[in-house]
Design a protein around this motif. Structure first.
Motif, PDB file in Angstrom:
ATOM      1  N   TRP A  37      52.231  34.625  40.703  1.00  0.00           N
ATOM      2  CA  TRP A  37      50.790  34.042  40.854  1.00  0.00           C
ATOM      3  C   TRP A  37      50.727  32.614  41.777  1.00  0.00           C
ATOM      4  O   TRP A  37      49.839  32.580  42.744  1.00  0.00           O
ATOM      5  CB  TRP A  37      50.010  34.087  39.710  1.00  0.00           C
ATOM      6  CG  TRP A  37      48.679  33.719  40.206  1.00  0.00           C
ATOM      7  CD1 TRP A  37      47.852  32.265  39.861  1.00  0.00           C
ATOM      8  CD2 TRP A  37      47.571  34.548  40.661  1.00  0.00           C
ATOM      9  NE1 TRP A  37      46.622  32.451  40.292  1.00  0.00           N
ATOM     10  CE2 TRP A  37      46.495  33.801  40.711  1.00  0.00           C
ATOM     11  CE3 TRP A  37      47.438  35.925  41.033  1.00  0.00           C
ATOM     12  CZ2 TRP A  37      45.409  34.163  41.332  1.00  0.00           C
ATOM     13  CZ3 TRP A  37      46.323  36.258  41.554  1.00  0.00           C
ATOM     14  CH2 TRP A  37      45.058  35.512  41.810  1.00  0.00           C
ATOM     15  N   ASP A  72      52.340  39.305  38.736  1.00  0.00           N
ATOM     16  CA  ASP A  72      51.065  38.957  38.273  1.00  0.00           C
ATOM     17  C   ASP A  72      50.119  39.839  38.720  1.00  0.00           C
ATOM     18  O   ASP A  72      50.132  40.880  39.199  1.00  0.00           O
ATOM     19  CB  ASP A  72      50.890  37.486  38.412  1.00  0.00           C
ATOM     20  CG  ASP A  72      49.756  36.861  37.848  1.00  0.00           C
ATOM     21  OD1 ASP A  72      48.546  36.914  37.815  1.00  0.00           O
ATOM     22  OD2 ASP A  72      50.462  36.184  36.719  1.00  0.00           O
ATOM     23  N   TYR A 113      51.616  42.500  34.291  1.00  0.00           N
ATOM     24  CA  TYR A 113      50.416  41.691  33.888  1.00  0.00           C
ATOM     25  C   TYR A 113      49.155  42.693  33.903  1.00  0.00           C
ATOM     26  O   TYR A 113      49.091  43.885  34.509  1.00  0.00           O
ATOM     27  CB  TYR A 113      49.900  40.853  35.235  1.00  0.00           C
ATOM     28  CG  TYR A 113      48.711  40.163  35.453  1.00  0.00           C
ATOM     29  CD1 TYR A 113      48.295  38.948  34.954  1.00  0.00           C
ATOM     30  CD2 TYR A 113      47.577  41.040  35.966  1.00  0.00           C
ATOM     31  CE1 TYR A 113      46.965  38.689  35.055  1.00  0.00           C
ATOM     32  CE2 TYR A 113      46.351  40.733  36.278  1.00  0.00           C
ATOM     33  CZ  TYR A 113      45.953  39.260  35.447  1.00  0.00           C
ATOM     34  OH  TYR A 113      44.723  38.801  35.604  1.00  0.00           O
ATOM     35  N   GLU A 122      40.930  39.416  39.432  1.00  0.00           N
ATOM     36  CA  GLU A 122      40.767  39.876  40.758  1.00  0.00           C
ATOM     37  C   GLU A 122      40.130  41.244  40.846  1.00  0.00           C
ATOM     38  O   GLU A 122      40.228  42.052  41.865  1.00  0.00           O
ATOM     39  CB  GLU A 122      42.346  39.870  41.537  1.00  0.00           C
ATOM     40  CG  GLU A 122      42.815  38.522  41.659  1.00  0.00           C
ATOM     41  CD  GLU A 122      41.979  37.641  42.611  1.00  0.00           C
ATOM     42  OE1 GLU A 122      41.321  38.290  43.568  1.00  0.00           O
ATOM     43  OE2 GLU A 122      41.995  36.201  42.473  1.00  0.00           O
ATOM     44  N   LYS A 147      51.910  39.750  30.642  1.00  0.00           N
ATOM     45  CA  LYS A 147      50.970  38.667  30.515  1.00  0.00           C
ATOM     46  C   LYS A 147      49.606  39.287  30.586  1.00  0.00           C
ATOM     47  O   LYS A 147      49.446  40.261  31.505  1.00  0.00           O
ATOM     48  CB  LYS A 147      51.223  37.784  31.928  1.00  0.00           C
ATOM     49  CG  LYS A 147      49.863  36.945  32.289  1.00  0.00           C
ATOM     50  CD  LYS A 147      50.503  35.977  33.511  1.00  0.00           C
ATOM     51  CE  LYS A 147      49.162  34.985  33.729  1.00  0.00           C
ATOM     52  NZ  LYS A 147      49.462  34.090  35.036  1.00  0.00           N
ATOM     53  N   CYS A 181      47.009  35.020  27.696  1.00  0.00           N
ATOM     54  CA  CYS A 181      46.323  34.131  29.075  1.00  0.00           C
ATOM     55  C   CYS A 181      44.946  33.918  28.746  1.00  0.00           C
ATOM     56  O   CYS A 181      44.238  34.326  29.453  1.00  0.00           O
ATOM     57  CB  CYS A 181      46.867  34.461  30.300  1.00  0.00           C
ATOM     58  SG  CYS A 181      46.116  33.721  31.708  1.00  0.00           S
ATOM     59  N   TRP A 183      43.462  30.834  28.191  1.00  0.00           N
ATOM     60  CA  TRP A 183      43.296  29.526  28.891  1.00  0.00           C
ATOM     61  C   TRP A 183      42.647  28.588  27.618  1.00  0.00           C
ATOM     62  O   TRP A 183      42.299  27.359  27.885  1.00  0.00           O
ATOM     63  CB  TRP A 183      42.163  29.463  29.867  1.00  0.00           C
ATOM     64  CG  TRP A 183      42.147  30.967  30.784  1.00  0.00           C
ATOM     65  CD1 TRP A 183      43.253  31.026  31.520  1.00  0.00           C
ATOM     66  CD2 TRP A 183      41.117  31.806  31.061  1.00  0.00           C
ATOM     67  NE1 TRP A 183      43.106  32.307  32.209  1.00  0.00           N
ATOM     68  CE2 TRP A 183      41.905  32.786  32.051  1.00  0.00           C
ATOM     69  CE3 TRP A 183      39.883  31.993  30.601  1.00  0.00           C
ATOM     70  CZ2 TRP A 183      41.005  33.766  32.454  1.00  0.00           C
ATOM     71  CZ3 TRP A 183      39.203  33.204  30.976  1.00  0.00           C
ATOM     72  CH2 TRP A 183      39.709  33.950  31.854  1.00  0.00           C
TER      73      TRP A 183
HETATM   74  C1  GLA Z   1      43.762  33.864  35.839  1.00  0.00           C
HETATM   75  C2  GLA Z   1      45.166  33.308  35.013  1.00  0.00           C
HETATM   76  C3  GLA Z   1      46.065  33.129  36.375  1.00  0.00           C
HETATM   77  C4  GLA Z   1      46.464  34.201  37.051  1.00  0.00           C
HETATM   78  C5  GLA Z   1      45.169  34.928  37.758  1.00  0.00           C
HETATM   79  C6  GLA Z   1      45.409  36.230  38.391  1.00  0.00           C
HETATM   80  O1  GLA Z   1      43.073  32.836  36.464  1.00  0.00           O
HETATM   81  O2  GLA Z   1      44.984  32.102  34.649  1.00  0.00           O
HETATM   82  O3  GLA Z   1      47.427  32.422  35.753  1.00  0.00           O
HETATM   83  O4  GLA Z   1      47.142  35.334  36.462  1.00  0.00           O
HETATM   84  O5  GLA Z   1      44.350  35.106  36.844  1.00  0.00           O
HETATM   85  O6  GLA Z   1      44.208  36.739  38.774  1.00  0.00           O
END
Ligand code: GLA
Length: 391
Positions: A37, A72, A113, A122, A147, A181, A183
């Motif tokens: 990514w 990713d 992913y 995306e 992920k 993931c 955040w």
């Molecule tokens: C999020 C994740 C990133 C990546 C993007 C892919 O922003 O935090 O690490 O995986 O999505 O679209």
């Protein structure tokens, strides 16, 4: 698989005697690998991923401990009539299984992913409602790592959503590291130990030392570092805080800053997912990513995450307890001018009278036999990365 009463009974509809807590035995030390990514975003393909796998071998990264090659976002395009996830046929003409086989043939592991919501970040298909089908597919492809992102989640509950995929992966019968993931939005360190092997604690990293963007997003190395201090008690073997993937070698920082970024991630027992173009990296970048003495700090089997033990202006001391009783210490200079920084033994849990050997992990040199404290001059934005071992 251990059977126990689910701690998330309310959230996951688990009932006694179903598989509820994470018990996959994986990631006993922080996972290491490469992820597409940070450098390539949606520009992923079979040839890129194979070349990255080759580079992991011939650059010495595999021998330094990097294992997982993770595609990713953007490998997937839609679902077929039966709901099976479909990989982009143009970009992955031989299919995901063949790619996974290739990665395994290089002595590496394969990561993929998806997203807990209806679409990825995306806007490719997410796994919401297809968790068990997708987990079965990943296992059939030979995936070793997932992920799992958090875009397009609408009103979903994070712990509940991630727990569904945890159970789906367990049911797939294949050991798959589960990387959350989300955040840090719902403080996963408070609930994810029973769900995933690692969880993102921050928004996406920027390739910057001090990452304040015009919109004020606090996501450079320094901001991420600050947000990790205090989370150390939540990390340990099998369950890690994830301050996001590495930017080492991506061009936005100096070599000194990248050395600091890497040192601090190792000090924090962070997952080490290289995020640069490892096919064409400079010797300097390769030397940072493959410094075995610094990596050994990250991979120490005790699994303690280091933390800040001293702050005085731009000078900081970070320390991590190691399994042999020694301490890994980073003397960090956040500012632009050289500073002399001192670590006192009393700040790292040693008595002042103790004599200890001090080794510089970047210079690969024994520096001193010190008593009570040790000082070094540290360049602007630099670290001195030390191992302090009682004698
Ligand atoms: C999020 C994740 C990133 C990546 C993007 C892919 O922003 O935090 O690490 O995986 O999505 O679209």
């Amino acid at each position: 698989m251990k059977r126990e009463i689910c701690v998330f009974a309310v959230l996951t509809l688990c009932v006694p005697a179903t598989v509820c807590a994470l018990d996959n035995g994986l990631a006993r030390t922080p996972p290491m690998g490469w992820n597409s990514w940070n450098k390539f975003q949606c520009n992923v393909s079979e040839s890129l991923i194979k070349e990255a796998a080759n580079a992991m071998v011939h650059t010495g990264m595999r021998d330094a401990g990097y294992q997982y090659v993770v595609i990713d976002d953007c490998w997937q395009v839609n679902r077929d009539a039966n709901g099976n996830i479909v990989a982009d046929p143009q970009r992955f003409p031989a299919g995901i299984k063949a790619l996974s086989d290739y990665i395994h043939s290089q002595g590496l592991k394969f990561g993929i992913y998806s997203d807990a919501g209806t679409g990825t970040c995306e806007n490719r298909p997410g796994s919401r409602g297809y968790e068990f089908q997708d987990a079965r597919q990943y296992a059939a492809w030979g995936a070793d790592y997932l992920k799992y992102d958090w875009c397009n989640h609408s009103t979903q509950d994070a712990a509940a959503s991630y727990s569904i995929m945890r159970d789906a992966l367990a049911k797939s019968g294949r050991p798959i590291v589960f990387s959350l993931c989300e955040w840090g939005v719902t403080k996963p360190w408070l609930w994810a130990k029973d769900v995933g092997n690692l969880w993102r604690t921050t928004q996406d990293i920027f390739d910057k030392w001090d990452g304040k963007t015009p919109s004020g997003d606090p996501v450079g190395v320094l901001q991420i570092l600050d947000s990790q201090d205090g989370l150390e008690s939540y990390a340990g073997p099998g369950h890690w805080n994830d301050p996001d993937m590495l930017e080492v070698g991506n061009g936005g920082m100096t070599a000194t800053e990248y050395r600091s970024h890497f040192s601090l991630w190792c000090l924090m027992a962070a997952p080490l997912m290289a995020g640069n173009d490892i096919r064409s990296m400079s010797d300097e970048t390769r030397d940072i990513l493959t410094n075995k003495e610094v990596i050994a700090v990250d991979q120490d089997p005790l699994g303690k995450q280091g933390h800040r033990v001293k702050r005085a202006g731009d000078s900081e001391v970070w320390a991590k307890e190691m399994s042999d009783g020694s301490r890994a210490v980073a003397l960090l200079n956040r500012g632009g001018m050289e500073e002399r920084i001192t670590v006192e033994w009393t700040g790292i849990g040693y008595p002042a009278h103790l004599r200890a050997a001090v080794r510089d992990l970047w210079e690969h040199k024994n520096l001193d036999h010190a008593k009570g404290s040790f000082s070094a001059s540290v360049p602007g934005h630099g670290v001195a990365m030390l191992l302090i071992r009682p004698e």
